[in-house]
Design a protein around this motif. Structure first.
Motif, PDB file in Angstrom:
ATOM      1  N   PRO A 619     -23.817 -15.888 -77.730  1.00  0.00           N
ATOM      2  CA  PRO A 619     -24.409 -14.495 -77.607  1.00  0.00           C
ATOM      3  C   PRO A 619     -23.779 -13.848 -78.872  1.00  0.00           C
ATOM      4  O   PRO A 619     -22.659 -13.967 -79.385  1.00  0.00           O
ATOM      5  CB  PRO A 619     -23.455 -14.062 -76.399  1.00  0.00           C
ATOM      6  N   GLY A 620     -24.609 -12.881 -79.240  1.00  0.00           N
ATOM      7  CA  GLY A 620     -24.214 -12.203 -80.572  1.00  0.00           C
ATOM      8  C   GLY A 620     -24.691 -12.797 -81.797  1.00  0.00           C
ATOM      9  O   GLY A 620     -24.076 -12.070 -82.994  1.00  0.00           O
ATOM     10  N   THR A 621     -24.928 -14.044 -81.789  1.00  0.00           N
ATOM     11  CA  THR A 621     -25.394 -14.530 -83.028  1.00  0.00           C
ATOM     12  C   THR A 621     -26.786 -14.117 -83.640  1.00  0.00           C
ATOM     13  O   THR A 621     -27.624 -13.731 -83.044  1.00  0.00           O
ATOM     14  CB  THR A 621     -25.605 -16.105 -82.640  1.00  0.00           C
ATOM     15  N   MET A 622     -26.673 -14.053 -84.839  1.00  0.00           N
ATOM     16  CA  MET A 622     -27.988 -13.468 -85.796  1.00  0.00           C
ATOM     17  C   MET A 622     -28.333 -14.663 -86.525  1.00  0.00           C
ATOM     18  O   MET A 622     -27.511 -15.280 -87.297  1.00  0.00           O
ATOM     19  CB  MET A 622     -27.662 -12.432 -86.700  1.00  0.00           C
ATOM     20  N   LYS A 642     -26.170 -11.680 -74.321  1.00  0.00           N
ATOM     21  CA  LYS A 642     -25.855 -10.687 -73.346  1.00  0.00           C
ATOM     22  C   LYS A 642     -26.394  -9.508 -73.755  1.00  0.00           C
ATOM     23  O   LYS A 642     -26.674  -9.179 -74.531  1.00  0.00           O
ATOM     24  CB  LYS A 642     -24.363 -10.767 -73.180  1.00  0.00           C
ATOM     25  N   PRO A 643     -26.534  -8.534 -72.730  1.00  0.00           N
ATOM     26  CA  PRO A 643     -26.979  -7.282 -72.912  1.00  0.00           C
ATOM     27  C   PRO A 643     -26.772  -6.461 -74.345  1.00  0.00           C
ATOM     28  O   PRO A 643     -27.253  -5.815 -75.056  1.00  0.00           O
ATOM     29  CB  PRO A 643     -27.033  -6.264 -71.582  1.00  0.00           C
ATOM     30  N   CYS A 676     -32.838 -11.894 -76.057  1.00  0.00           N
ATOM     31  CA  CYS A 676     -32.840 -12.164 -77.342  1.00  0.00           C
ATOM     32  C   CYS A 676     -33.772 -11.221 -78.288  1.00  0.00           C
ATOM     33  O   CYS A 676     -34.453 -10.644 -77.535  1.00  0.00           O
ATOM     34  CB  CYS A 676     -33.371 -13.657 -77.454  1.00  0.00           C
ATOM     35  N   VAL A 677     -33.998 -11.115 -79.441  1.00  0.00           N
ATOM     36  CA  VAL A 677     -34.597 -10.416 -80.268  1.00  0.00           C
ATOM     37  C   VAL A 677     -35.571 -11.063 -81.380  1.00  0.00           C
ATOM     38  O   VAL A 677     -34.688 -11.974 -82.134  1.00  0.00           O
ATOM     39  CB  VAL A 677     -33.641  -9.123 -81.052  1.00  0.00           C
ATOM     40  N   PHE A 678     -36.724 -11.198 -81.340  1.00  0.00           N
ATOM     41  CA  PHE A 678     -37.536 -11.996 -82.261  1.00  0.00           C
ATOM     42  C   PHE A 678     -38.444 -10.996 -82.942  1.00  0.00           C
ATOM     43  O   PHE A 678     -38.886 -10.020 -82.636  1.00  0.00           O
ATOM     44  CB  PHE A 678     -38.418 -12.696 -81.429  1.00  0.00           C
ATOM     45  N   GLU A 679     -38.011 -10.890 -84.279  1.00  0.00           N
ATOM     46  CA  GLU A 679     -38.527  -9.887 -85.069  1.00  0.00           C
ATOM     47  C   GLU A 679     -39.043 -10.379 -86.544  1.00  0.00           C
ATOM     48  O   GLU A 679     -38.216 -11.433 -87.141  1.00  0.00           O
ATOM     49  CB  GLU A 679     -37.692  -8.675 -85.621  1.00  0.00           C
ATOM     50  N   GLY A 823     -36.270  -2.484 -65.897  1.00  0.00           N
ATOM     51  CA  GLY A 823     -34.913  -3.011 -66.034  1.00  0.00           C
ATOM     52  C   GLY A 823     -34.405  -2.459 -67.314  1.00  0.00           C
ATOM     53  O   GLY A 823     -35.161  -2.564 -68.391  1.00  0.00           O
ATOM     54  N   ALA A 824     -33.171  -2.457 -67.608  1.00  0.00           N
ATOM     55  CA  ALA A 824     -32.515  -2.223 -68.709  1.00  0.00           C
ATOM     56  C   ALA A 824     -32.731  -3.049 -70.037  1.00  0.00           C
ATOM     57  O   ALA A 824     -33.055  -2.642 -71.089  1.00  0.00           O
ATOM     58  CB  ALA A 824     -30.942  -2.238 -68.691  1.00  0.00           C
ATOM     59  N   GLY A 825     -33.011  -4.420 -69.410  1.00  0.00           N
ATOM     60  CA  GLY A 825     -33.368  -5.618 -70.787  1.00  0.00           C
ATOM     61  C   GLY A 825     -34.729  -5.224 -71.255  1.00  0.00           C
ATOM     62  O   GLY A 825     -35.124  -5.751 -72.237  1.00  0.00           O
TER      63      GLY A 825
END
Length: 828
Positions: A619-622, A642-643, A676-679, A823-825
């Protein structure tokens, strides 16, 4: 082991009787008869008890072992220290009143190797062992011990292998550095014994992950015997083809050549004139050897015996052959004492398999080029000294010892040194450059000693059972840009050294990132996070400079063991600590072992996670990708953020879509993606034939958010926005539920076979072209009921058979008049 006449004579005399009133001296030897030791016995060199032989030690015997660390280790033995190796049977007949005592002559811990039970049997009563590196090391052996005192050794018991079976009764193991290690599935049963007071650890259990066997050659077994030889000398050029049997030694003198054609099988009968259990037939090349097989038609060197075993024949010996290069290519070498053995020679070994030998390759004072070879299942993979070695893309796997080099100039690149039972790689003296090697799953990864120049960059020292990298007595070397992670005890261990440790990823080691006895160098600009107990454990009294590192915490002193906690230790100076991870460029293009990414990881080339490997992303990895690079997952990817600690997959520049390629999952069932974020990708995620769940994630500013074929796939509580295409399905089996799909050009594109989709309870709105577009080749209706389509009428936002006859329709009714709470996510 080959020994001279004097040794043979001595062995014969000793074997008649070792029962003596005066002290006896045992030289390096293989016992060829049942032998008894009694009284005072001095062991000055290695002792081997072979299969079928019993060594009995009478009550009250004192066995003193001389200090003799050698730079030459015969293939029969495991250690450069003096050892007693049991492949037959050892019986220790001590009593309570007259125990048997094993000790080193100098009364110093670690000055002899200890007793090695190598698939043998040991029954040991009322005895003590001290001063050894490892008092008893059982390698798939059987051990029964009663009334033992094992004290003042580096390791007490080390039990390795699923066939290792130990019963320990009424024994005391104390005062060692380490007490009992049970490794690789060894079985230990303990009764009425005490294990306590060992300085560093009383007990430790670990198992390296099983790896698939290397791909083998296909060998044709139907060839008839074409030639048979006894002792013979070849002059001029000799060509071998077909099936060759050798019942002697073939000599190729200077000026002559032996040329072996593809598909040839060379078989050696066993001849053992000195009773040491080692065959003596083989090749002696003083001219040149050209053995160039092909992948389809390899050349085979092996035993001719019906029951083939390690050591049935001697070796391919190449001696004083430096005028032209000897070539061994696409060969299978097995059942030898030393598969290849060369002195003063120029030898290239390419794309060959070397297995089930006492030692795969041994060389001295030679020019050696090894590339693309597999060395596995040997006692020792490679040993070399006083030579120049180019070592590239080789695999050393599941040997007792991977490789051992002394005073050798080494350039090693792209090798896999994995799952060896002792050291993966040991280098002493010489000059070495190691780059982009995987050293993984060994008991010890890389051991460096007495090094005064060397470069160790962009390697992966991971998942080793004890230590990833250990350095002793080194100066003017550089350890930089390596992954030193997920090792069983310590990542990097340093003693009596001065060098630079910079830019490494030293994370996720079970106990400590760096263990230091004495170090006068600099530790800087490393990531030192998430190690089990301490980032740095300073065991010595000297101070340590460790400025400008990332410690994974706001207070580095919490993860440092130094003078602040124990006054006898020195101080670790950790000024200018970073408050966020330093960028770390992943060193290997192929990830073939379980791997953890943490912090900020840079991917500069296309990278693959191979079958049987798991990529775990903390978690928190970029993860930042260079232009046009991507990640192929053939094993599994566990990206569970994690959120408040989302995992981000992005580009280096973060300016526009398609700056990096994609993450492709190919038969990667068991993968998990959440938070996760994919950009800025071409496609954020691309899944083929993978059972996959994606949840609580964001896909934004990509050409496409996600595309998939087959499945099953579950996409839930996620956001797809600002992409050209949010989701694309091709012959898909998927549940798309509770997502927000908005501000894309096309929300969902169903290319073909959309009947396997269930699109429900999503907010699909404000996509500039279509909320859902059905492709020209899709002839099935697409289930998309109970979604919210925004303020417009749903049909106006769809492209389907009502817009272009002949393609399927989107089944959107009934539909919601209000947006869903997703949902928050998934909040846009």
């Amino acid at each position: 082991m080959k020994i001279n006449f004097a040794t043979l004579l001595y062995s014969a005399l000793v074997s008649m009787s070792l029962i003596a009133a005066l002290p006896a001296i045992s030289h390096a030897q293989t016992l060829d008869k049942d032998t008894v030791w009694q009284g005072e016995v001095k062991v000055s060199e290695d002792i081997l008890v072979p299969k079928g032989i019993t060594l009995t030690i009478r009550p009250g015997t004192s066995v003193k072992v001389a200090v003799a660390e050698s730079t030459k280790t015969d293939p029969e033995y495991m250690s450069p220290l003096t050892e007693i190796t049991i492949r037959g049977t050892l019986r220790v007949e001590g009593t309570t009143k007259e125990p048997v005592a094993f000790s080193g002559e100098s009364n110093k811990t670690g000055n002899w190797a200890g007793i090695v039970i190598d698939r043998g049997v040991a029954v040991m009563n009322s005895f003590s062992i001290k001063n050894a590196e490892t008092a008893i090391n059982s390698l798939d052996g059987s051990l029964k011990m009663n009334g033992a005192v094992i004290q003042d050794n580096r390791y007490g018991l080390v039990l390795q292998g699923s066939r290792s079976d130990t019963l320990q009764e009424n024994s005391l193991i104390t005062g060692n550095d380490y007490g009992v290690f049970t490794l690789q599935g060894a079985l230990l049963v303990t009764k009425s014994s005490r294990l306590s007071g060992n300085r560093k650890k009383d007990s430790f259990t670990a198992t390296a992950k099983d790896l698939p066997s290397p791909p083998g050659f296909k060998v044709s077994e139907s060839q008839p015997v074409s030639r048979r030889y006894q002792d013979e000398v070849f002059r001029g050029d000799m060509v071998w083809q077909g099936r060759i049997e050798v019942a002697g030694t073939i000599r190729v003198p200077q000026g002559s050549r032996l040329i072996i054609m593809p598909g040839t099988i060379v078989e050696f009968f066993k001849k053992d004139t000195n009773g040491d259990g080692i065959g003596e037939n083989g090749l002696m090349i003083q001219g040149r050897l050209v053995a160039k097989g092909t992948k389809e038609e390899p050349i085979v060197f092996r035993s001719a015996e019906k029951n083939k075993s390690m050591g049935d024949w001697d070796s391919i010996n190449i001696m004083d052959s430096a005028m032209g290069q000897n070539l061994i290519e696409n060969c299978l070498i097995e059942h030898a004492y030393r598969g290849l053995h060369f002195h003063f020679s120029n030898v290239a070994v390419y794309d060959s398999h070397i297995t089930e030998n006492y030692r795969g390759i041994q060389f001295q004072e030679s020019q050696v080029d090894m590339k693309g070879n597999y060395l596995y299942g040997n006692k020792s993979g490679v040993q070399g000294r006083d030579s120049d070695l180019l070592f590239t893309t080789n695999t050393l796997q599941n040997n007792y010892v991977g490789a051992n080099f002394f005073r050798t100039t080494i350039s090693a690149n792209g090798n896999r040194i994995v799952n060896n039972w002792k050291e993966g790689l040991r280098i002493r003296e010489g000059v070495s450059t190691l780059r982009e090697n995987l050293i993984d799953g060994n008991r010890q990864g890389l051991l460096l000693a007495d090094m005064f120049y060397g470069s160790y960059n962009s390697n992966s020292f991971t998942n080793n059972i004890e230590t990833g990298l250990a350095v002793r007595n080194a100066d003017n070397i550089e350890v930089s840009d390596n992954a030193i992670a997920s090792n069983g005890i310590t990542g990097l261990n340093v003693q009596d050294s001065r060098f630079l440790v910079k830019g490494n990823q030293i994370t996720d080691n079970a106990e400590r990132g760096i263990g230091v006895q004495s170090f006068d160098g600099l530790i800087t600009e490393n990531n030192l996070a998430a190690n089990g107990i301490y980032a740095i454990d300073l065991d010595g009294s000297g101070n340590l400079a460790a400025p400008a590192n990332w410690w994974g915490t706001d207070d580095p002193s919490k993860v440092i063991l130094d003078k602040r906690r124990e006054s006898s230790r020195g101080s670790v100076f950790h000024e200018k600590a970073y408050n966020k991870p330093l960028r770390f460029t992943w060193p290997l293009q192929m990830i073939s072992s379980d791997t953890t990414w943490r912090g900020e990881i840079i991917i500069n080339v296309n990278t693959s996670v191979m079958n049987n490997a798991i990529l775990n992303i903390a978690p928190g990895t970029m993860v930042r990708f260079a232009r046009d690079t991507g990640l192929l997952i053939k094993g599994r990817m566990l990206a569970e953020g994690k959120p408040r600690q989302r995992i981000v997959f992005t580009s280096l520049d973060k300016k526009a879509a398609s700056e990096w390629d994609e993450i492709q999952l190919e038969y990667a069932t068991g993968s998990v993606i959440s938070n996760c974020v994919f950009e800025y990708a071409n496609w954020g995620l691309h899944s083929h034939f993978t059972n996959l769940t994606i949840s609580d994630s964001l896909f934004t500013n990509n050409f496409g958010g996600m595309r998939f074929r087959s499945g099953p796939v579950v996409i839930k509580r996620s956001v797809f926005e600002h992409n050209s295409i949010g989701i694309r399905s091709y012959i898909g089996n998927a549940v798309i539920r509770d997502n927000v799909i908005t501000k894309n050009e096309t929300g969902i594109f169903v290319r073909e076979k959309g009947g396997g989709l269930s699109i429900t309870r999503n907010n699909i709105f404000d996509n500039s072209n279509y909320n859902i577009r059905v492709g020209d080749f899709n002839n099935e209706d697409v289930p998309a009921r109970d979604n919210w389509w925004g303020s417009s009428e749903p049909l106006a936002t769809l492209f389907d058979g009502r817009s272009e006859p002949g393609i399927g329709n989107v089944l959107f009714e009934p539909f919601s008049r209000e947006p869903f709470r997703t949902g928050a996510g998934a909040s846009p």
